[in-house]
Design an enzyme around this catalytic site. Structure first.
Site, PDB file in Angstrom:
ATOM      1  N   CYS A  60      39.942  42.444  46.370  1.00  0.00           N
ATOM      2  CA  CYS A  60      40.779  42.652  44.256  1.00  0.00           C
ATOM      3  C   CYS A  60      40.218  43.096  43.844  1.00  0.00           C
ATOM      4  O   CYS A  60      41.257  43.166  42.626  1.00  0.00           O
ATOM      5  CB  CYS A  60      40.684  40.605  44.483  1.00  0.00           C
ATOM      6  N   CYS A 106      34.302  35.644  46.701  1.00  0.00           N
ATOM      7  CA  CYS A 106      34.100  36.504  45.179  1.00  0.00           C
ATOM      8  C   CYS A 106      35.569  35.131  45.294  1.00  0.00           C
ATOM      9  O   CYS A 106      36.532  34.587  45.327  1.00  0.00           O
ATOM     10  CB  CYS A 106      35.714  37.636  45.381  1.00  0.00           C
ATOM     11  N   CYS A 109      39.466  35.373  44.591  1.00  0.00           N
ATOM     12  CA  CYS A 109      40.662  36.220  45.850  1.00  0.00           C
ATOM     13  C   CYS A 109      40.030  35.315  47.409  1.00  0.00           C
ATOM     14  O   CYS A 109      40.732  35.115  47.905  1.00  0.00           O
ATOM     15  CB  CYS A 109      40.704  37.650  45.901  1.00  0.00           C
ATOM     16  N   CYS A 129      22.291  38.765  49.594  1.00  0.00           N
ATOM     17  CA  CYS A 129      22.869  39.457  50.963  1.00  0.00           C
ATOM     18  C   CYS A 129      24.015  39.793  51.297  1.00  0.00           C
ATOM     19  O   CYS A 129      25.553  38.105  51.684  1.00  0.00           O
ATOM     20  CB  CYS A 129      22.344  38.601  51.582  1.00  0.00           C
TER      21      CYS A 129
HETATM   22 FE    FE Z   1      37.911  39.022  45.269  1.00  0.00          FE
END
Ligand code: FE
Length: 141
Positions: A60, A106, A109, A129
Site C-alpha cells: 500500500c 501494516c 492495509c 524481523c
Molecule cells: Fe500496507
C-alpha cells in the site's frame, strides 16, 4: 507487478479483496503479505541493503521503517529496532509455529510484514524481523 500507492500521508485503511491483491502483487509478495508467508533468509533484496531512505509497505506504500533504524541482525532478514511511527504497524499473537511469536503487519492495509522479537539493540531492545518482499525501498533524494 505491484503498484504501490505513493501517498504515504493518508491514515485511511485500505481494504481490498483477495482477488484484487492477487492481481496487484507478484506471487512472492502475495504469498508473504496476504498469506503470512516467509521468504528464505539471505535471499531477499534488502537483508544486506544499506541505502539511506525509507522502507514502504510493498502493498500500500505506507512508510514503515527508516534506514537509520536498520541494523545487521545476522538473521538474513531486514531488521529494524523501531518503526517510523508506532501507528504504522500493528501486532498480533501468532500461534502458528512451534513458539508463540508476535506477528507484525501494516496498519493501513493489514499486509503481513514479519515478526517482532525482544532481542534487538538499544534503544528499544526490539528486533522487527521483516520480509524484504513486504518492503519497497525509497531512496532519500
Ligand atoms: Fe500496507
Amino acid at each position: 507487478m505491484s503498484n504501490p500507492q505513493t501517498d504515504n500521508t493518508s491514515d485511511a485503511a485500505i481494504h481490498k479483496s483477495d482477488a484484487e491483491w492477487r492481481e496487484e502483487l507478484n506471487p512472492e509478495e502475495y504469498r508473504i503479505l496476504r498469506k503470512q508467508g516467509t521468504e528464505r533468509p539471505f535471499t531477499g533484496k534488502y537483508w544486506d541493503h544499506h541505502g539511506q531512505g525509507q522502507y514502504l509497505c510493498a502493498a500500500c506504500g505506507q512508510a514503515l521503517f527508516e534506514s537509520d533504524t536498520k541494523y545487521d541482525s545476522g538473521s538474513g532478514w531486514p531488521s529494524f529496532y523501531q518503526p517510523i511511527q508506532q501507528k504504522a504497524v500493528e501486532t498480533e499473537t501468532d500461534t502458528s509455529g512451534r513458539e508463540v511469536r508476535t506477528e507484525v503487519h501494516c496498519s493501513r492495509c493489514g499486509g503481513h510484514l514479519g515478526h517482532v522479537f525482544d532481542d534487538g539493540p538499544n534503544p528499544t531492545g526490539l528486533r522487527y524481523c521483516i520480509n524484504s518482499a513486504s518492503l519497497k525501498f525509497e531512496s532519500e533524494q
